[in-house]
Structures are given as structure tokens and as C-alpha cells.
Design a protein around this motif. Sequence first.
Motif, PDB file in Angstrom:
ATOM      1  N   ARG A 147       0.835  -1.205   0.000  1.00 37.57           N
ATOM      2  CA  ARG A 147       0.000   0.000   0.000  1.00 37.57           C
ATOM      3  C   ARG A 147       0.873   1.261   0.000  1.00 37.57           C
ATOM      4  NH1 ARG A 147      -3.846   2.734  -1.939  1.00 37.57           N
ATOM      5  NH2 ARG A 147      -4.958   4.129  -0.553  1.00 37.57           N
ATOM      6  N   ALA A 148       1.946   1.239   0.775  1.00 42.92           N
ATOM      7  CA  ALA A 148       2.856   2.396   0.817  1.00 42.92           C
ATOM      8  C   ALA A 148       3.460   2.636  -0.564  1.00 42.92           C
ATOM      9  CB  ALA A 148       3.946   2.165   1.857  1.00 42.92           C
ATOM     10  N   LYS A 154       7.325   7.912   0.733  1.00 41.79           N
ATOM     11  CA  LYS A 154       8.785   7.807   0.883  1.00 41.79           C
ATOM     12  C   LYS A 154       9.103   7.109   2.206  1.00 41.79           C
ATOM     13  CE  LYS A 154       9.692  11.891  -1.931  1.00 41.79           C
ATOM     14  NZ  LYS A 154       8.264  12.170  -2.165  1.00 41.79           N
ATOM     15  N   THR A 155       8.606   5.919   2.347  1.00 43.78           N
ATOM     16  CA  THR A 155       8.855   5.111   3.546  1.00 43.78           C
ATOM     17  C   THR A 155       9.896   4.048   3.198  1.00 43.78           C
ATOM     18  OG1 THR A 155       7.034   3.676   2.899  1.00 43.78           O
ATOM     19  CG2 THR A 155       6.522   5.464   4.420  1.00 43.78           C
ATOM     20  N   ARG A 168       9.448   5.436  11.536  1.00 45.38           N
ATOM     21  CA  ARG A 168       8.870   6.626  12.175  1.00 45.38           C
ATOM     22  C   ARG A 168       8.664   7.726  11.135  1.00 45.38           C
ATOM     23  NH1 ARG A 168       8.171   3.041  14.758  1.00 45.38           N
ATOM     24  NH2 ARG A 168       8.836   2.560  16.879  1.00 45.38           N
ATOM     25  N   SER A 169       8.532   7.322   9.899  1.00 42.61           N
ATOM     26  CA  SER A 169       8.365   8.286   8.820  1.00 42.61           C
ATOM     27  C   SER A 169       7.042   9.043   8.969  1.00 42.61           C
ATOM     28  CB  SER A 169       8.348   7.541   7.471  1.00 42.61           C
ATOM     29  OG  SER A 169       7.871   8.393   6.459  1.00 42.61           O
ATOM     30  N   PRO A 170       7.057  10.360   8.693  1.00 39.43           N
ATOM     31  CA  PRO A 170       5.788  11.096   8.692  1.00 39.43           C
ATOM     32  C   PRO A 170       4.830  10.587   7.618  1.00 39.43           C
ATOM     33  CG  PRO A 170       7.582  12.454   7.837  1.00 39.43           C
ATOM     34  CD  PRO A 170       8.213  11.214   8.392  1.00 39.43           C
ATOM     35  N   CYS A 174       0.797   2.880   8.043  1.00 44.80           N
ATOM     36  CA  CYS A 174       0.170   1.954   9.003  1.00 44.80           C
ATOM     37  C   CYS A 174       0.266   2.545  10.400  1.00 44.80           C
ATOM     38  CB  CYS A 174       0.834   0.587   8.931  1.00 44.80           C
ATOM     39  SG  CYS A 174       2.572   0.628   8.579  1.00 44.80           S
ATOM     40  N   ARG A 175      -0.848   3.034  10.901  1.00 43.11           N
ATOM     41  CA  ARG A 175      -0.845   3.763  12.174  1.00 43.11           C
ATOM     42  C   ARG A 175      -1.730   3.095  13.214  1.00 43.11           C
ATOM     43  NH1 ARG A 175       1.344   9.080  11.739  1.00 43.11           N
ATOM     44  NH2 ARG A 175       2.475   9.123   9.780  1.00 43.11           N
TER      45      ARG A 175
END
Length: 200
Positions: A147-148, A154-155, A168-170, A174-175
Motif C-alpha cells: 500500500r505504501a 517515501k517510507t 517513524r516516517s511522517p 500503518c498507524r
Amino acid sequence: MPVTDFSRVEKNLRDRGYTVKIFSGGAEAAAYLNGAIDGVSVGIGGSATVKDIGIYELLETHNEVYWHWTQEPDAARAGAMKTDVYLSSVNALAESGEMVNIDGIGNRVASTLFGHKKIYLLVGRNKLATTYENAVWRARNVAAPLRARQMKRKTPCAVGDGICRDCRSPERVCRGMVVLWGPMLGMEAEVILIDEDLGL
Ligand code: SF4
């Protein structure tokens, strides 16, 4: 007739209180849903499975449908929170019957927990995992990175090797993770098992 043996997961889902229907392909599942859902309000979560089987286009002709993938996103998400019926896929389904979903904004997982008379959970055969642990692993290490990448984030998983680094990317997609152990009290839940690779 489905080729995949869904018998074990079907039994475990029924034992947990779900209604279960099995289809040999997405077209059959979409035809069933189009007949079962009529003249009501319908919310749809972000779902490549829903997109794959084309159910939105069918339902919108005879229902009031809210889907942020085809409409103004904020208004559609708000409208979808209060509908009679809600459609979602899942990121993974354990053979023991637990369903795992990861979300970034939270609208989809929230609607699988509360706010609707009935939810339909659409599950392609590629979402099946042999154990609960493998289902969580699939959700975190297969579905979320895909999905990213699809969202061009940009993960580490999207720009790198596709492996989750619990970043810990902004731009992290997945939160939150929700595990359904059974239908929530006061909300009917039907699982649609489809013998086709669908979604992420
Ligand atoms: S936590 Fe970060 S690296 Fe892991 S799947 Fe989510 S976005 Fe990708």
C-alpha cells in the motif's frame, strides 16, 4: 466451484458468529452483493479488493454509496461513517478466523467496529494465513508495504526492499491495527470468501 479449500476457515468463522459465503471469483461475489444490497446507504473503505471486483459501479445505481476512492475524499469518508451497510476487505485472515486490518486514517477500521447495521468483509484467497501470527505478519509485511508503494510514499518499505522497518516516517501508512475476533455486538457481519487473488 472454488478450488481453494476454505472448509477450515469457514467453520472457524461460523463458530465465531459470522455468516459466510464462498464464491469462485470476484464477478460472482459482486453479483451476489449487488442483489443483497439494495435501496440502502452504503459506505466503502479503502479497498483494492472492492476496486478489483467492480462492486462500487454496481451498487451506486440503486443505493446511496459513499466511497472516498471515487468521490471527494473528506465528504465521502464522513458520509460513509453513518451508512446502513459498510464494505471492507481485510489485510489478512487467519485460518482460525481472526481478521487483521491496518489503517492510516482509521475510517476503515473504525467502521468495522461500530456505526453500521451490517458489514461485509471481502476476502480474496491471497489473504489467507495459516495462523494468527502469520496473519499479523502478512498485514504488516506484505499488505502495508504494498500500500505504501502504491501510494508512492517515501517510507523505507516503499523506496527500499519492500520490508517493513516499523518506521517513524511522517509518511507512514500503518498507524493502527485492528483484529476482529468476532462480529461486534449489535452489528451483523458477513464474510465473503473469494477464490481469486484480490487486493493487496
Ligand atoms: S511501518 Fe513504515 S516501513 Fe513498515 S510498512 Fe508501515 S510505512 Fe512501511
